[in-house]
Each structure stands twice: as C-alpha cells, then as structure tokens.
Design an enzyme around this catalytic site. Structure first.
Site, mmCIF file in Angstrom:
data_model
loop_
_atom_site.group_PDB
_atom_site.id
_atom_site.type_symbol
_atom_site.label_atom_id
_atom_site.label_comp_id
_atom_site.label_asym_id
_atom_site.label_seq_id
_atom_site.Cartn_x
_atom_site.Cartn_y
_atom_site.Cartn_z
ATOM 1 N N CYS A 167 1.664 -3.470 2.655
ATOM 2 C CA CYS A 167 1.104 -2.172 2.243
ATOM 3 C C CYS A 167 1.923 -1.574 1.111
ATOM 4 O O CYS A 167 2.669 -0.606 1.287
ATOM 5 C CB CYS A 167 1.037 -1.207 3.420
ATOM 6 S SG CYS A 167 0.024 0.252 3.090
ATOM 7 N N CYS A 347 -6.061 -0.838 -0.994
ATOM 8 C CA CYS A 347 -4.925 0.022 -0.668
ATOM 9 C C CYS A 347 -5.401 1.472 -0.656
ATOM 10 O O CYS A 347 -5.663 2.044 -1.715
ATOM 11 C CB CYS A 347 -3.808 -0.166 -1.695
ATOM 12 S SG CYS A 347 -2.291 0.705 -1.259
#
Length: 404
Positions: A167, A347
């Site tokens: 991430c 994202c």
C-alpha cells in the site's frame, strides 16, 4: 520405513499464506471444483489491512478490520497452522518450521512480505512510545490516532522507506488525515508537518501526483522528495533524514513521528531458489502476465511477495487471483496458460476526512478507471465512503468468498 525416509504427504494444490491472496485463490479454486487444497498459515487472526490507515486517522475502529483465520478459510480447504521455512522447487516440496515436509503438485506462493523494523537504526527500539508510531502494525494504529488527537503544537514527521512496500500510498495518507484534523481543530498553523518520500514525485501517475501536490500545499506540508529516514534517536526525539540526491543529512526534532519500515520478502524465500536475482529485496520471480515462476511453471506467485512492476495492494490481488486460478486449472487439465494479468492496481488516496482520490492504473502507469462516469482523479466524498464501507464489504463477502 523410518520417518527420515518416508515419502512426504502429497497435496494437489498447496497454498502458502492465508492472507488476502491465499484465501482468495483458495476460494476460487474451491468454486472451480478443486477438492484437494491445503493452506499453510500460522496465524489465527486475519486482518483487512487497508482499514488501518483510517484507524490511525480516527475514522474507523480496529475491530472492523479483524476476523479469525478460521472464519475466512473456505469450507473444504485443509488448514495447516504452521509456518513455511523452505521450498525445494526441484523436489516439489515445502518444509515447515517444525520440520514437516509437504509434497505438492501445484504451489501457490502468497506469504506476504516482511516488515524490517531493524532496517532503520533506532526505529525498533523507539516504536510505540516517545511519539513514535506506525499504522503498519495493527496494535499501533489506535496509538497513531491518540497521538494525532492530543497534538496541539510542535513538529510531526511522516516517512516512507525506499523499495517496494505494501500500500504505497499509506505513508502519506495518514499525513493528510492528520493535517485535516489539525486544520479543523484550529491548530494546523502551530504544527510543522514534514512528509519524507524517497521517490522523485509524490505518485508515479502524473494526474494523481499533481492532485497530491495540491493537497500537500493546502495543508502547508513540507515535502522532502528523494529522501528517507536513515536513523532515529528515540530518547532525543531526533530523526535523521538523508537526501539521496547528494547524500546530505538533516536532523529533525519531532513531537510525533509516523514511520513506515523497509520491507522485503520472508528470509526463507529471499535466500531460496525462487527469489528473483534482480530484486534486492528478495521478492519472488514471476512472469508478469501469467504469474508463474519462469523456471518452475508448477509454482504460481501473487500478492506482496511477487516481484512485479506494480504497486502491492489488495486491488492488485483481486485481479491477480483469477489469473493464477485460470492458469493453474489449465495446467491441471494439460492446457497452456492463457490468462494474462495487465498490472492493474488501485490505491485509494485519502486526502481528508470524507475525501478521497481513487488511483487505478496498469503496468504502463496508464489510468485504468473501473467505475463508469465518475472522475476519480479529483477528491470525492463518495469515494471515501467506498473505502470505509464498500471495500471492506467487497473484501470479506466478495474476494474472500471467491466471488469478486
């Protein structure tokens, strides 16, 4: 026959790792009719990790991200509560930490990555007290929020390490959430906020990089590009930041430090025969389209441990898992691997309370939007609600069930 020479138990499909990737593949294989699936996973808890950023920003309770491992393992999948310790792709065996040897027909590697807290001198010792926290540990995400909530003045530093990390937007999302909270409390002008990023830009896709640059300007955040946290003195509350363009260093005294550790493949893979020699972090070699190991086609690799030129996110796994399953099934049926992964990843970039950009792109860094008629390159409230409520529901009720 002695145990030392006994034939190891054989498993038609052996999956290493019971996180997002391992469970999603297991569920899809079960729905495709595969009966002999064994899952190797030592943990008894299963986390939806993308929610930890919102926990650290005071926007979600930690319990919303937690399930037991038993709750998410698909019915009919055999669960071995052990940790993998070695793999021999020539003999087609995996050895566990207890010394058990498992033989496989097809191997799916999805053990995730390893957080290297010792990779920054002083970080491991300082973590969890003296103003140092990290949303990359579940138990510290609530502490992040407490530190943000209590802060009224001083210096807050948010850092990201070099190399691929899970991430990749999370290290800066928490900076924006903190700044937005301080702005609403009327204390932002009394807090110096520094964001340390090792990349030359805030985001590799230009349209999203420009949006994040504007977000940082809005909050008055000092952005240090091509820079990295290289040493931490927890007792003195001092962080050493190295500028990689010229090697110069800057020492920042902080009141709050949110640090993200360097990350790498688990040692048993990094030091083993499946690691990609081109990866200094030990990630596993994989064909970027078929997700098979180029030298051992019976081995499939996905998720954070795969050395693929895309961001390590749950959204990437959602697109990788169907490819792995399709190509694994093709191999079992004597057919060539025909499914292809295009590098899609996503994202969710939270920029404020109830505001988010949704960055979706492929291997070539081209935007790859999946929601028709919505401009997700600008901050949107509906995208924030998608992250907080929609995506966790999709994860637990869709991905982990093999339905999405």
């Amino acid at each position: 026959m002695t145990p030392a020479t006994a034939t190891p138990p054989h498993h038609q499909v052996l999956i290493v790792g019971g996180g997002t990737a391992g469970i999603t593949v297991a569920a899809r294989l079960r729905r495709a009719g595969i009966r002999e699936i064994t899952l190797l996973e030592p943990s008894e808890t299963h986390w939806y990790q993308p929610l930890w950023t919102l926990v650290g920003g005071g926007q979600a309770p930690l319990r919303a991200a937690l399930r037991t491992e038993a709750d998410v393992i698909p019915p009919g999948v055999r669960w071995l509560r052990e940790r993998a310790a070695a793999v021999d792709p020539v003999a087609r065996t995996v050895t566990t930490a207890s010394g058990r040897v498992l033989s496989y027909g097809r191997l799916v590697l999805a053990p995730g990555l390893q957080l290297d807290w010792d990779g920054v001198p002083g970080l491991a010792k300082a973590l969890g007290h003296g103003g140092v926290t990290s949303n990359y540990r579940a138990d510290l995400a609530p502490l992040t929020w407490e530190m943000i909530r209590r802060m009224r003045r001083g210096t807050a530093v948010f850092t990201m390490p070099s190399g691929p990390v899970k991430c990749g937007g999370a290290p800066q999302k928490i900076a924006y959430l903190a700044a937005d909270y301080w702005r609403k409390r009327g204390v932002l002008d009394a807090i110096r906020t520094v964001l340390v990023i090792p990349e030359p830009v805030l985001f590799k896709v230009p349209v999203f990089s420009r949006a994040l640059e504007e977000t940082a300007r809005r909050y008055g955040i000092e952005v240090r590009l091509r820079s990295e946290l290289t040493h931490l003195d927890g007792a003195a509350r001092e962080a050493v930041i190295t500028d990689h363009t010229d090697g110069s260093t800057e020492t920042l005294r902080y009141d709050l430090l949110h640090a993200v550790p360097p990350q790498r493949a688990p040692e048993w893979l990094a030091d083993g025969p499946l690691a990609d020699p081109e990866s200094p972090y030990g990630y596993v070699k994989a064909d970027r389209e078929t997700l098979q190991h180029p030298d051992f086609p019976q081995v499939f690799v996905l998720g954070d441990v795969a050395n693929l030129p895309t961001s390590k996110t749950g959204a990437a796994i959602r697109k990788q898992a169907p490819v792995v399953v399709a190509n694994l099934l093709a191999g079992l049926r004597g057919r060539p691997a025909a499914a292809r992964y295009d590098g899609y990843t996503s994202c969710p970039l939270v920029t404020a309370r109830h505001k988010m950009l949704l960055a979706e792109f492929d291997y070539d860094l081209r935007p790859a939007p999946s929601i028709p008629l919505l401009d997700t390159t600008r901050e949107r409230t509906d995208m924030w609600f998608l992250k907080r409520y929609g995506l966790p529901r999709l994860y637990f009720n869709g991905m982990l069930k093999g339905r999405a």
